[in-house]
Every structure is written in structure tokens, then in C-alpha cells.
Design an enzyme around this catalytic site. Structure first.
Site, mmCIF file in Angstrom:
data_model
loop_
_atom_site.group_PDB
_atom_site.id
_atom_site.type_symbol
_atom_site.label_atom_id
_atom_site.label_comp_id
_atom_site.label_asym_id
_atom_site.label_seq_id
_atom_site.Cartn_x
_atom_site.Cartn_y
_atom_site.Cartn_z
ATOM 1 N N CYS A 131 0.614 -1.083 0.013
ATOM 2 C CA CYS A 131 -0.241 0.084 -0.104
ATOM 3 C C CYS A 131 0.831 1.308 -0.001
ATOM 4 O O CYS A 131 1.686 1.209 0.837
ATOM 5 C CB CYS A 131 -0.850 -0.097 1.090
ATOM 6 S SG CYS A 131 -1.825 1.496 1.441
ATOM 7 N N ARG A 148 -12.486 0.315 -5.654
ATOM 8 C CA ARG A 148 -12.010 0.389 -4.259
ATOM 9 C C ARG A 148 -11.755 1.730 -3.917
ATOM 10 O O ARG A 148 -11.827 2.151 -2.683
ATOM 11 C CB ARG A 148 -10.871 -0.641 -4.046
ATOM 12 C CG ARG A 148 -10.361 -0.862 -2.882
ATOM 13 C CD ARG A 148 -9.452 -2.044 -2.743
ATOM 14 N NE ARG A 148 -9.211 -2.526 -1.525
ATOM 15 C CZ ARG A 148 -8.358 -1.964 -0.490
ATOM 16 N NH1 ARG A 148 -7.663 -1.154 -0.810
ATOM 17 N NH2 ARG A 148 -8.426 -2.578 0.595
HETATM 18 P P1 IMP Z 1 -0.956 -6.826 3.804
HETATM 19 O O1 IMP Z 1 -1.501 -8.129 4.547
HETATM 20 O O2 IMP Z 1 -0.032 -6.026 4.674
HETATM 21 O O3 IMP Z 1 -0.380 -7.606 2.441
HETATM 22 O O4 IMP Z 1 -2.029 -6.046 3.524
HETATM 23 C C1 IMP Z 1 -3.276 -6.512 2.651
HETATM 24 C C2 IMP Z 1 -4.474 -5.154 2.947
HETATM 25 O O5 IMP Z 1 -3.710 -4.143 2.076
HETATM 26 C C3 IMP Z 1 -5.345 -5.660 2.312
HETATM 27 O O6 IMP Z 1 -6.589 -6.413 2.733
HETATM 28 C C4 IMP Z 1 -5.980 -4.368 1.819
HETATM 29 O O7 IMP Z 1 -6.936 -3.721 2.799
HETATM 30 C C5 IMP Z 1 -4.897 -3.563 1.685
HETATM 31 N N1 IMP Z 1 -4.638 -3.230 0.071
HETATM 32 C C6 IMP Z 1 -4.928 -4.305 -0.673
HETATM 33 N N2 IMP Z 1 -4.366 -3.676 -2.016
HETATM 34 C C7 IMP Z 1 -3.881 -2.400 -1.866
HETATM 35 C C8 IMP Z 1 -3.396 -1.311 -2.708
HETATM 36 O O8 IMP Z 1 -3.143 -1.376 -3.887
HETATM 37 N N3 IMP Z 1 -3.076 0.103 -1.785
HETATM 38 C C9 IMP Z 1 -3.403 0.067 -0.617
HETATM 39 N N4 IMP Z 1 -3.976 -0.901 0.237
HETATM 40 C C10 IMP Z 1 -4.331 -2.014 -0.240
#
Ligand code: IMP
Length: 504
Positions: free
Chosen positions: A319, A418
Site C-alpha cells: 500500500c 475500491r
Molecule cells: P498486507 O497483509 O500487509 O499485505 O495488507 C493487505 C491489505 O492491504 C488488504 O487487505 C487491503 O486492505 C490493503 N490493500 C490491498 N491492495 C491495496 C493497494 O493497492 N493499496 C492500498 N492498500 C491495499
């Protein structure tokens, strides 16, 4: 005048748990990780619970049908990604619901016109050596032939050879009709010395495969999450744009729980989406909302009728929302704040609305911290993307296997709904990146390690359940210097892959 929060916002790595008294009963085997997924009234049972506090992110690179099956087997829920056509998403849900242990839907499929080079590329990508040749190249097309590694010799054949020249054609394949029991399928496998038995419909369409190795290794999954008809439980993402078409399709396909997938959930769009679902289905359709990062946002969504609320803005590994837009909040602080509001809401209304800590889980112990801080369960993207069961390609980079992982807000996913605040046909900037993550093998092995750490830490805190952990947890902030002290330090590591500081 603008409002200033008095405390800086913090992330999980800034906290540690201080152990409490562990009695002799406090052993990992006695720990229950059961947790509510949807809201319930005081004194009543929630309509949906999970056996482990983990759900997979609503992302193209994470949650397809294989993830749905694999995660339900382990006791959690996958939320099938929304950034795809409605019918395709509904089909994924249907496949999870129709899955029968031992019957595997083919995900390595070829068309007649494909070549040996395509076979090799597919094998490299999926790791599977049994491939179906179907009329439309899907796992449910008309079965025309099978290709296994016994059918070709790379050193002797031209990569441009069409599969039709070396596949085993349909008329020579031993298959079994739809409806064959697993026991009967296994007998056929043994009688004919097969490695894989295709199950074929009356019309000649491939339904699934039964593999010799799967039957051999099939063992009970004590935590598996089943619905009242003994089918796997699965979730699905929706957005606040096409819900009038998408929700009915997903409900009809059998989705057990939905979630509005949005980077920022404190909005009229979510209110409208929840209102439409409630007016059409009452409380029978379960739907979470989010994401929010403070108590105000939580209360808004709870009042709008959300069954659970997702917490987290800008903490996801892929993100870049905080960098591009300057919105967000340290994930630990967001969870602590929202959990406090959830408890106030419960005290006032008698309605308990579970919260999900979404994004930013990097170490296994971050899950335990999130639970101790008040999360009912965690949503993980990067973590699940590393396993065989995520839908992305496995690639060899610099001698190590990696899996691809990209954000829903990246140009690759193009999931503009989104991030859409209304009006715009598409977003003009990205909020996510495209990346690689280290390949981590089978989901069941990875989750077994992660959850054994969670159970063990809970025992150190004297807790056998998640509510007990929340009650007994003692959390301390750590200084930047003591973070250094927490890893291996002042020694020369022999094996850097086992430093103890590895990310999971
Ligand atoms: P991770 O487990 O730290 O990889 O975070 C996953 C979460 O990031 C997802 O469940 C979303 O809430 C968020 N997310 C997914 N795609 C994006 C993006 O492109 N930008 C910002 N947040 C994202």
C-alpha cells in the site's frame, strides 16, 4: 480548528506482550482460537464463527477458489476478490461450495492448439505435471486428452510440437462418471495403476481429478470450517458500485459472508450499500464494512448495520496510500482505538460488532498483538500470497522462488471501485504497487507454524481463549533501542535464513 489526536499513531512492531502467570493447564493443546465473525446480541451465539482468527485479503493476488478451499480446511475464511466480472467471482464461490475433499478442480489446463512449450511454461507456473486438454482450455471444458510428464521428452522434442501429437486422447483415458465416491475412485486408481483419475460428466466435460497422492495423504482437518450442509465456508468481496447485481449473484452462489472492499469506509457509499442489502435481505445476508481507523468511523458503520468492521488504512505491505494521499493511521493505534469503541458500543446497545485488523501483519506475533489489542480476527494479504494456494505465478528470481503480489490499487489490478469517491470513471493515480514475495510452500504448513506461535504466546500470557487474552494481556511500548535488542545481536550469524528475525 482541525482536531489533533494527542498520541502519535503506532504500529505493531512498537509493542510487546509482557508474560503473565501460566498455570499448568496453559498449554498450546488447550488453546481455542475460536472467534466471532459477525455481530450478535448479548447472551446470543454469533451466526458465524471461525476456528482460527485469520481471513485472506480481498485481492486478485490472494483469494481465488484454491485459497477458499485451503483456508476453510484450516478453519479460516477467504474473501474471494471482487475486482473481476460478477459471474466469474460467483463461479469461484460456487466451486468452493461444491468442493468435495479429494476431488480437485483442475487448474492446469490446455487447448488442443497449445504446444510443448506451453506445457512446460504451465508446469513451471503451477508446479503440476498432470494437465487436462479441454475444448476451451478450462477445468470444466469437454475433456479431449491428458498430458503428464510421461508423454513427452524435452530433450528429444521440438518445443513447437502441438499437444494433440503427444497427449493421451480421451478415448484411451480411464475416467469415472460424476457422482463416483472417493472410495470407488480410489479403487479404480489402484486397479489401473493410475496417478490421476478424471471425473467426467455425462456430456464428457471434466468435473475434477482424484489424485493418488491426495487420497493417500487425506487426513482429517479438525479445525475445518463447514456450513450446515457440510460445505466449506467462504466469503466474497463486494463494492459500493455494482452491489445490486453482484450481491444477488454471490448469495445465489452460496457465499456465507460478504465484505465491502474499500480503502476508506467512512462514507455515504457504504451506508447506501448496507441499507440496500438490509432492505432486500434483512439480516440473512452477512456483510462486513470498512476500512476505518477510529472510533467515529466504527460507530458510523455499526449504526449503518455492518456485521463486522474492518480496520486499517495505509498499513498494507503493497500500500502507498499514506505516501500518495497522506491518509491513514498506525495500525496498532487504529485497532486499539476502534476496539475501545466496539466495547463501548456493546455496553450501550448490547450488540457486539466484531472487528478485523486488516493489513500490516508482518511477523506472526503481530497476529497475537492484534488479538490482544482487541481485534477479533486479522485479514492478511502478503502472508497468504506466498503460499501455493494463492492464484499468482511462482517465479525463480536470483536463485530463489518468489510469488507475485500486487495491490488492488495498482495499475495491474485496476480495481478503481475500491478507491472511487463517486463521479470518476477511473482513478488518476495508483495506491498500490506490484511486487514479489518469498515463496512459502503449502498453506497448511505455514499456518501450522504461525498458529503454534500464537497459541504458545497466549499461554505465556496465561490465556486459553481470545477473550481471555484480551483481558489478561499486558502490553508495553518498546523504544527503538530495545527493538535492536529484540533481534539476534552482537553475534555473527552462521545461517542468515534462520536469524529469528525472519518475516513470515
Ligand atoms: P498486507 O497483509 O500487509 O499485505 O495488507 C493487505 C491489505 O492491504 C488488504 O487487505 C487491503 O486492505 C490493503 N490493500 C490491498 N491492495 C491495496 C493497494 O493497492 N493499496 C492500498 N492498500 C491495499
Amino acid at each position: 480548528m482541525a482536531y489533533f489526536f494527542s498520541e502519535p499513531s503506532r504500529t505493531f512492531s512498537e509493542y510487546l506482550l509482557v508474560p503473565g502467570y501460566s498455570s499448568a493447564e496453559c498449554i498450546p493443546a488447550n488453546v481455542s482460537l475460536k472467534t466471532p465473525v459477525v455481530k450478535y446480541r448479548r447472551g446470543e451465539e454469533p451466526a458465524l464463527t471461525m476456528n482460527v482468527p485469520m481471513v485472506s485479503a480481498v485481492m486478485q493476488a490472494v483469494s481465488g477458489e484454491q485459497m477458499g478451499i485451503a483456508l476453510a480446511k484450516e478453519g479460516g475464511i477467504a474473501f474471494i476478490y471482487v475486482s473481476q466480472p460478477i459471474e466469474q467471482q460467483a463461479e469461484m464461490v460456487r466451486r468452493v461450495k461444491n468442493y468435495k475433499a479429494g476431488f480437485v478442480i483442475s487448474d492446469s489446463n490446455l487447448r488442443l492448439g497449445d504446444t510443448l512449450a506451453d506445457v512446460l511454461a504451465l508446469k513451471e507456473r503451477t508446479g503440476h505435471s498432470t494437465m487436462a486438454v479441454t475444448d476451451d482450455g478450462t477445468g470444466t471444458g469437454k475433456l479431449l486428452g491428458l498430458v503428464t510428464s510421461r508423454d513427452y521428452r524435452v530433450s528429444r522434442m521440438d518445443p513447437a510440437t502441438p499437444v494433440s501429437e503427444f497427449m493421451t486422447p480421451a478415448e484411451k483415458i480411464v475416467s469415472a462418471p460424476e457422482g463416483t465416491s472417493l472410495k470407488a475412485a480410489n479403487d479404480i486408481i489402484w486397479d489401473h495403476k493410475l496417478n490421476a483419475l478424471p471425473i467426467v460428466s455425462a456430456g464428457g466435460h471434466l468435473v475434477s481429478f482424484v489424485f493418488r497422492k491426495d487420497y493417500d495423504s487425506h487426513k482429517g482437518n479438525p479445525l475445518e470450517l463447514l456450513d450446515s450442509q457440510k460445505r466449506y465456508v467462504v466469503g466474497a468481496g463486494i463494492n459500493s458500485r455494482d452491489y445490486e447485481e453482484r450481491v444477488p449473484a454471490l448469495v445465489e452462489a452460496g457465499a456465507d459472508v460478504l465484505v465491502i472492499d474499500s480503502s476508506e469506509g467512512y462514507s455515504e457509499w457504504q451506508k447506501r450499500t448496507l441499507a440496500w442489502i438490509r432492505s432486500r435481505y434483512g439480516d440473512t445476508v452477512k456483510v462486513g464494512a470498512g476500512n476505518v481507523v477510529d472510533g467515529e468511523g466504527f460507530r458510523f458503520l455499526a449504526d449503518c448495520g455492518a456485521d463486522f468492521v474492518k480496520v486499517g488504512i495505509g498499513g498494507g505491505s503493497i500500500c502507498i496510500t499514506r505516501e500518495t494521499k497522506g491518509i491513514g493511521r498506525g495500525q496498532a493505534t487504529a485497532v486499539i482505538d476502534v476496539a475501545a469503541e466496539r466495547d463501548r458500543y456493546f455496553a450501550e446497545t448490547g450488540v457486539y460488532v466484531p472487528i478485523c485488523a486488516d493489513g500490516g501483519i508482518v511477523q506472526d506475533y503481530h497476529i497475537t498483538l492484534a488479538l490482544a489489542m482487541g481485534a477479533d480476527f486479522c485479514m492478511l494479504g502478503r502472508y497468504f500470497s506466498r503460499f501455493d494456494e494463492s492464484p499468482t505465478s511462482k517465479v525463480l528470481i536470483g536463485g530463489s522462488y518468489m510469488k507475485e503480489y500486487w495491490g488492488e490499487g495498482s495499475a495491474r489490478a485496476r480495481n478503481w471501485q475500491r478507491y472511487d469517491l463517486g463521479g470518476a470513471a477511473k482513478l488518476s493515480f495508483e495506491e498500490g504497487v506490484d511486487s514479489y514475495v518469498p515463496y512459502a510452500g503449502k498453506l497448511s504448513d505455514g499456518m501450522a507454524t504461525t498458529l503454534s506461535k500464537v497459541r504458545s504466546t497466549m499461554c505465556n500470557c496465561g490465556a486459553l481463549t481470545i477473550p481471555e487474552l484480551r483481558e489478561k494481556a499486558k502490553l508495553t511500548l518498546v523504544s527503538s533501542v530495545s527493538i535492536v535488542e529484540g533481534g539476534a545481536h552482537d553475534v555473527l550469524l552462521k545461517d542468515t535464513t534462520n536469524s529469528g528475525n525472519q518475516r513470515s
